[in-house]
Write a protein that holds these residues in place. Structure first.
Motif, PDB file in Angstrom:
ATOM      1  N   UNK A  26       6.767 -17.487 -37.563  1.00  0.00           N
ATOM      2  CA  UNK A  26       7.615 -16.693 -38.646  1.00  0.00           C
ATOM      3  C   UNK A  26       9.132 -16.916 -38.320  1.00  0.00           C
ATOM      4  N   UNK A  27       9.852 -16.710 -39.241  1.00  0.00           N
ATOM      5  CA  UNK A  27      11.413 -16.785 -39.174  1.00  0.00           C
ATOM      6  C   UNK A  27      11.984 -15.664 -39.965  1.00  0.00           C
ATOM      7  N   UNK A  28      12.922 -14.898 -39.340  1.00  0.00           N
ATOM      8  CA  UNK A  28      13.786 -13.815 -39.855  1.00  0.00           C
ATOM      9  C   UNK A  28      15.290 -14.053 -39.696  1.00  0.00           C
ATOM     10  N   UNK A  29      15.863 -13.089 -40.149  1.00  0.00           N
ATOM     11  CA  UNK A  29      17.262 -13.089 -40.249  1.00  0.00           C
ATOM     12  C   UNK A  29      18.046 -11.838 -40.264  1.00  0.00           C
ATOM     13  N   UNK A 164      18.512  -6.806 -42.592  1.00  0.00           N
ATOM     14  CA  UNK A 164      17.691  -8.045 -42.062  1.00  0.00           C
ATOM     15  C   UNK A 164      16.328  -7.960 -42.709  1.00  0.00           C
ATOM     16  N   UNK A 165      15.732  -9.108 -42.482  1.00  0.00           N
ATOM     17  CA  UNK A 165      14.257  -9.278 -42.810  1.00  0.00           C
ATOM     18  C   UNK A 165      13.727 -10.326 -42.845  1.00  0.00           C
ATOM     19  N   UNK A 166      12.460 -10.672 -43.329  1.00  0.00           N
ATOM     20  CA  UNK A 166      11.593 -11.795 -43.259  1.00  0.00           C
ATOM     21  C   UNK A 166      12.148 -12.912 -43.969  1.00  0.00           C
ATOM     22  N   UNK A 184      24.384 -13.799 -40.589  1.00  0.00           N
ATOM     23  CA  UNK A 184      24.852 -14.227 -39.349  1.00  0.00           C
ATOM     24  C   UNK A 184      23.997 -14.497 -38.375  1.00  0.00           C
ATOM     25  N   UNK A 185      22.888 -14.121 -38.339  1.00  0.00           N
ATOM     26  CA  UNK A 185      21.875 -14.451 -37.269  1.00  0.00           C
ATOM     27  C   UNK A 185      20.661 -14.925 -37.865  1.00  0.00           C
TER      28      UNK A 185
END
Length: 199
Positions: A26-29, A164-166, A184-185
Motif C-alpha cells: 500500500x501507499x499513503x501520503x 493524509x490518507x491512502x 509533502x510526505x
C-alpha cells in the motif's frame, strides 16, 4: 521473516527490503495547508454549495449520530495499516477542546459526513474524514474539511493544518487538493517475503 512495516517512500531501507523480497502492499501520503495561505472565500463556497445540507461543529448531543455513522462506515477506509480507522467509542467520539468534530446534516437531521481533528499547539491534524455511502460524490467530504479549517483559523495560535490518507482514496485526495493542501510526505507499507514451505 518480519512484520508489515510502514516507511517513508524515500527511506534507504525501502530499497534494501525490496531487494530482500519484501513487497509494497500500500501507499499513503501526508499534506499540509498553512494558515497564512488559506483561501477563505473558496473554503466558504465549498461549505455553502452542499446546501440544504448544513455543516456545523458537532457536540456531545450528536454522539449517537456520530457513532451510527462511524459504525456504518468503519470498513470503508481504503489502504492498509497506515490508514486504518479504529471504530469510535463514546469516549473517543466525544469532542473536546483538543479534539474537534464537524459534521454535515441533512434537513431532516441525518448526519451524513464528519471529520475529526486533533489540535496540538499550533498544528491541527486530521484524525479521519468519512461520508455516508449514499452521499458520496456530492462535495460533503470537502465541505466538512473546509468547515473545520475555517473554524480553527479563528484560533490565532494555529499556523498549519495536516492531513493524509491512502493513495487509493481518490475522494480524499480531491478534497484535500480543493482546500489547497500540498503533499509533502509519501509513505509505503511493506509486507514481508512470502514464506517458502519445504517439501
Amino acid at each position: 521473516m518480519g512484520e508489515t512495516t510502514v516507511l517513508p517512500a524515500d527511506h534507504a531501507e525501502v530499497a534494501a527490503r525490496l531487494d530482500a523480497g519484501w513487497r509494497i502492499t500500500a501507499r499513503s501520503w501526508a499534506a499540509q495547508l498553512d494558515a497564512a495561505h488559506v483561501d477563505r472565500p473558496r473554503l466558504t463556497a465549498l461549505v455553502d454549495r452542499i446546501a440544504p445540507v448544513v455543516v456545523r461543529e458537532l457536540g456531545t448531543a450528536d454522539l449517537d449520530a456520530v457513532l451510527r455513522l462511524d459504525a456504518a462506515t468503519v470498513h470503508d477506509y481504503p489502504g492498509s495499516v497506515a490508514t486504518q480507522h479504529t471504530a469510535l467509542t463514546r469516549s473517543s467520539a466525544t469532542p473536546t477542546a483538543a479534539r474537534r468534530a464537524f459534521g454535515a446534516l441533512t434537513p431532516d437531521g441525518e448526519l451524513v459526513g464528519m471529520t475529526f481533528v486533533d489540535v496540538e499547539g499550533d498544528t491541527v491534524e486530521t484524525a479521519f474524514t468519512v461520508v455516508d455511502g449514499t452521499h458520496r460524490g456530492a462535495g460533503v467530504g470537502q465541505a466538512v474539511k473546509a468547515a473545520s479549517v475555517l473554524a480553527l483559523l479563528e484560533d490565532d495560535a494555529v499556523v498549519r493544518f495536516r492531513t493524509g490518507g491512502s493513495d487509493n482514496n481518490q475522494a480524499i485526495i480531491a478534497a484535500c487538493a480543493a482546500l489547497g493542501y500540498r503533499r509533502d510526505e509519501e509513505w509505503v507499507t511493506l509486507g514481508p517475503p512470502a514464506t517458502v514451505r519445504s517439501r
